[in-house]
Design an enzyme around this catalytic site. Sequence first.
Site, PDB file in Angstrom:
ATOM      1  CG  ASP A  36     -11.589 -53.870 -47.428  1.00  0.00           C
ATOM      2  OD1 ASP A  36     -10.913 -53.083 -48.141  1.00  0.00           O
ATOM      3  OD2 ASP A  36     -11.221 -54.283 -46.317  1.00  0.00           O
ATOM      4  CE1 TYR A  39      -8.651 -55.817 -54.991  1.00  0.00           C
ATOM      5  CE2 TYR A  39      -9.355 -57.631 -53.570  1.00  0.00           C
ATOM      6  CZ  TYR A  39      -8.444 -57.093 -54.474  1.00  0.00           C
ATOM      7  OH  TYR A  39      -7.349 -57.820 -54.851  1.00  0.00           O
ATOM      8  CG  ASP A  40     -13.846 -58.590 -50.559  1.00  0.00           C
ATOM      9  OD1 ASP A  40     -12.652 -58.596 -50.926  1.00  0.00           O
ATOM     10  OD2 ASP A  40     -14.202 -58.465 -49.371  1.00  0.00           O
ATOM     11  CG  LEU A  86      23.434 -54.097 -47.552  1.00  0.00           C
ATOM     12  CD1 LEU A  86      22.218 -53.573 -46.814  1.00  0.00           C
ATOM     13  CD2 LEU A  86      23.930 -53.066 -48.560  1.00  0.00           C
ATOM     14  CD  GLU A 121      16.113 -48.065 -49.857  1.00  0.00           C
ATOM     15  OE1 GLU A 121      16.063 -49.286 -49.573  1.00  0.00           O
ATOM     16  OE2 GLU A 121      16.359 -47.641 -50.989  1.00  0.00           O
ATOM     17  CE  LYS A 123      20.849 -54.824 -43.085  1.00  0.00           C
ATOM     18  NZ  LYS A 123      20.232 -56.101 -42.824  1.00  0.00           N
ATOM     19  CG  ASP A 125      14.953 -58.062 -38.590  1.00  0.00           C
ATOM     20  OD1 ASP A 125      15.709 -58.753 -39.302  1.00  0.00           O
ATOM     21  OD2 ASP A 125      14.969 -58.088 -37.347  1.00  0.00           O
ATOM     22  NE  ARG A 144      21.810 -62.058 -49.851  1.00  0.00           N
ATOM     23  CZ  ARG A 144      22.917 -62.655 -49.450  1.00  0.00           C
ATOM     24  NH1 ARG A 144      22.870 -63.798 -48.798  1.00  0.00           N
ATOM     25  NH2 ARG A 144      24.096 -62.122 -49.710  1.00  0.00           N
ATOM     26  CD  GLU A 181      14.627 -57.989 -46.293  1.00  0.00           C
ATOM     27  OE1 GLU A 181      15.263 -57.890 -47.371  1.00  0.00           O
ATOM     28  OE2 GLU A 181      15.126 -58.460 -45.260  1.00  0.00           O
ATOM     29  CE1 TYR A 233      16.532 -54.984 -51.176  1.00  0.00           C
ATOM     30  CE2 TYR A 233      14.848 -54.778 -49.478  1.00  0.00           C
ATOM     31  CZ  TYR A 233      15.890 -55.488 -50.059  1.00  0.00           C
ATOM     32  OH  TYR A 233      16.280 -56.678 -49.533  1.00  0.00           O
ATOM     33  CE  LYS A 298      19.541 -49.877 -50.609  1.00  0.00           C
ATOM     34  NZ  LYS A 298      18.301 -50.475 -51.114  1.00  0.00           N
ATOM     35  CE  LYS A 322      22.224 -55.289 -38.292  1.00  0.00           C
ATOM     36  NZ  LYS A 322      22.941 -56.466 -38.717  1.00  0.00           N
ATOM     37  CB  CYS A 416      -2.694 -65.095  -4.417  1.00  0.00           C
ATOM     38  SG  CYS A 416      -2.387 -63.396  -4.915  1.00  0.00           S
ATOM     39  CB  CYS A 419      -4.343 -61.600  -1.320  1.00  0.00           C
ATOM     40  SG  CYS A 419      -5.146 -62.860  -2.317  1.00  0.00           S
ATOM     41  CB  CYS A 434      -5.156 -64.534  -7.260  1.00  0.00           C
ATOM     42  SG  CYS A 434      -5.862 -64.009  -5.697  1.00  0.00           S
ATOM     43  CB  CYS A 440      -6.437 -60.312  -4.450  1.00  0.00           C
ATOM     44  SG  CYS A 440      -4.740 -60.289  -5.037  1.00  0.00           S
TER      45      CYS A 440
HETATM   46  S1  IVH Z   1      19.758 -53.457 -50.445  1.00  0.00           S
HETATM   47  C1  IVH Z   1      23.262 -54.017 -52.450  1.00  0.00           C
HETATM   48  N1  IVH Z   1      17.923 -52.381 -48.948  1.00  0.00           N
HETATM   49  O1  IVH Z   1      19.747 -56.607 -45.842  1.00  0.00           O
HETATM   50  C2  IVH Z   1      21.903 -54.261 -52.181  1.00  0.00           C
HETATM   51  N2  IVH Z   1      18.770 -54.528 -48.368  1.00  0.00           N
HETATM   52  O2  IVH Z   1      22.548 -57.250 -45.324  1.00  0.00           O
HETATM   53  C3  IVH Z   1      21.680 -55.154 -51.033  1.00  0.00           C
HETATM   54  N3  IVH Z   1      17.726 -55.488 -46.373  1.00  0.00           N
HETATM   55  O3  IVH Z   1      20.019 -59.329 -48.008  1.00  0.00           O
HETATM   56  C4  IVH Z   1      20.336 -55.096 -50.539  1.00  0.00           C
HETATM   57  N4  IVH Z   1      16.359 -53.830 -45.974  1.00  0.00           N
HETATM   58  O4  IVH Z   1      17.748 -58.836 -46.973  1.00  0.00           O
HETATM   59  C5  IVH Z   1      18.719 -53.441 -49.142  1.00  0.00           C
HETATM   60  N5  IVH Z   1      16.276 -51.309 -47.708  1.00  0.00           N
HETATM   61  C6  IVH Z   1      17.075 -52.375 -47.919  1.00  0.00           C
HETATM   62  C7  IVH Z   1      17.085 -53.496 -47.071  1.00  0.00           C
HETATM   63  C8  IVH Z   1      17.947 -54.559 -47.319  1.00  0.00           C
HETATM   64  C9  IVH Z   1      16.775 -55.027 -45.596  1.00  0.00           C
HETATM   65  C10 IVH Z   1      18.410 -56.785 -46.174  1.00  0.00           C
HETATM   66  C11 IVH Z   1      18.411 -57.664 -47.394  1.00  0.00           C
HETATM   67  C12 IVH Z   1      19.845 -57.995 -47.663  1.00  0.00           C
HETATM   68  C13 IVH Z   1      20.490 -57.697 -46.353  1.00  0.00           C
HETATM   69  C14 IVH Z   1      21.918 -57.311 -46.546  1.00  0.00           C
END
Ligand code: IVH
Length: 677
Positions: A36, A39-40, A86, A121, A123, A125, A144, A181, A233, A298, A322, A416, A419, A434, A440
């Site tokens: 680091d 880099y810095d 999706l 992949e 998903k 969050d 989006r 994401e 992605y 996919k 999910k 508490c 005790c 406490c 205690c």
């Molecule tokens: S692909 C057709 N890949 O899921 C392509 N989406 O429910 C659509 N998301 O809006 C997206 N991880 O925010 C894709 N590995 C991943 C993902 C992903 C999370 C989210 C993304 C999308 C939502 C669709």
Amino acid sequence: MSSVPSSDREKAQVLRDRIRRYDYAYHVLDDPEVPDVVYDRSVRELQAIEAEHPELITPDSPTQRVGFEPQTEFREVEHLLPMLSLDNVFSSEELEDYDRRVKERLDRADLSVDEVEYVAEPKLDGAAVSLIYEGGVFVTGATRGDGRQGEDITHNLRTIAAVPLRLAGGREPARLEVRGEVYMPKEGFEAFNEKARERGEKTFVNPRNAAAGSLRQLDARMTALRPLDIFFYALGACEGLEMPGSQSELLALLRDMGFRTCPEAELIVGFLGCLAYYENILKYRANLPYEIDGVVYKVNSARQQEALGFVSRAPRWAIAHKFPAQEEMTVVKNVEFQVGRTGALTPVARLEPVFVGGVTVSNATLHNMDEVERKDVRLGDTVIVRRAGDVIPEVVKVLPDHRPKGARRVKLPRKCPVCGSAVERTEAEAVARCVGGLYCSAQRKEALQHFASRKAMNIDGLGAKLIDQLVDADLVRTPADLYGLALEQVAGLERMAEKSAANVLDALERSKQTTFPRFLYALGIREVGETTSQALASHFGSIAPLTAASEADLVSVPHVGPIVAGHVRNFFQEAHNQQVIADLIERGVHWPDAQAPVEKGDLPLDGKTVVLTGTLSAMTREEATARLRALGAKVTGSVSRSTDLVIAGENAGSKLKKAGELGIECWSEEQLLVLIS
Ligand code: IVH
């Protein structure tokens, strides 16, 4: 322009390329090329050149991540190609159906396969974003939104270190839309909330909200403070670059261009491959540094994707599988308080059992009273509970519309629950505790470990394991009980030989002869460490006046402020603690009476300025400094005319030489030891 020396111009270019290479190794390869600091240093060097010649700054310079004027609003941006969503499946049956439908459609399109190849992949969050690169340079980034139109968050995306400001490998396609994401890693999320909690600020409900909220800042400096990261992605519009023939090639191309992709992505075959991936990642989920809510499969081949096409807003060639929900709704039946090993009282909600995050949850933590008050949780409330991975379930928020009439507020107990000692909650702290300490049972093991520790009573051989055993067998409740242990009792414990049991009893016997400061420290009064114990001991001389001291008396002692004074007072006011002290003394714990404080002028080195040099053999430099101070000396770091004495250990060098030149008195370490003894 001409005022810039060409050497500076070249240097800036070299530095920019170098920093970009470092960024690539760090974010994309996950394999930092340099430490680091290096880099810095490069960044600072570049900043210095740019500060001197602002005309050298380019928008894609690695120094240009923050520093734009705050926006006044979010501009709408139209995506070049729509951002799709999706479809979901929630079980392996539904997934099997999906896989069958894919095969049937491929059949009908004359693209029959035995098994479909998918890229699986996680998903993620977080919040989906779309970035546009023109001529290889990042120009616009958007949320989006509704899939066709999003909000311009370019200024915020620039602050994320893993967003390349220029494509790697010298690629300069006319126009490229890259999708990914943005997420907040779990660790950053926890730390951020912890800090917010300490400051009494609002916490984020979950990492997804944290990511989305952080991107919706008008001032990029705010976003820059949030620990955000990104995985890429997908591609949208693509001009001047050939679209890859499969999702796996697409991921490889993204990496090649400097975009970070999820390392868990995997090429798999058929429904069974999907299922194995799902099961595996579900097991692994708690160890991932980021939050995921399922898996995306996919169809790998671009040709097959094309043949499958779309339904309304989602592709037929991809599906989200999910995980069970991590948040659910339930009712708070009661709130009880648990006492931890340090005496902290934690409010715990007793819930109507609910299935969440894959298990049935009937208790959830409310962290502390500040949280209870901020969230305004009341008995009978309907709440959202969350259980993420192996994390303790927590009450996320109350649904006020569901509150029954007359729902009672949560009250911190005054005693508490374990005790019966008093509960203290200072204004500065969110945590209530406490004060039972030694007494205690919830705090027993912790208190005993501290009592026996080296700087306290120094009871050799009485470690955490043995203390656990003694407490679990109910042989010891208070420190005083330690001194009533019989040899058979200790030797009777598992994995305890007669010999080592005897050693422990010897150590206990030896520890009875102690010093007043050690004894005070051993009591484990909150925030009373060694220094404060010393100060209290020399101020009060013996236990009786200390026990009787008022807070006003206590704050007159050096190192004791109002908070510590309050802790000390609370501790001695507790009858249980007084009993333990009386028992200890009765069992033979004793210390020499404190000597009357030495008159100032009597100290042998009073007012003398002393310098230590070289390596001491009998003690550390800190110890020597403390000893010298106790003898009245002022200890400084360098030799000058005002130095009175130099104490030289092994290999003393220039300081000793200088002392000689100035005719200052010099001692060996032995001479110091003689004085001390
Ligand atoms: S692909 C057709 N890949 O899921 C392509 N989406 O429910 C659509 N998301 O809006 C997206 N991880 O925010 C894709 N590995 C991943 C993902 C992903 C999370 C989210 C993304 C999308 C939502 C669709």
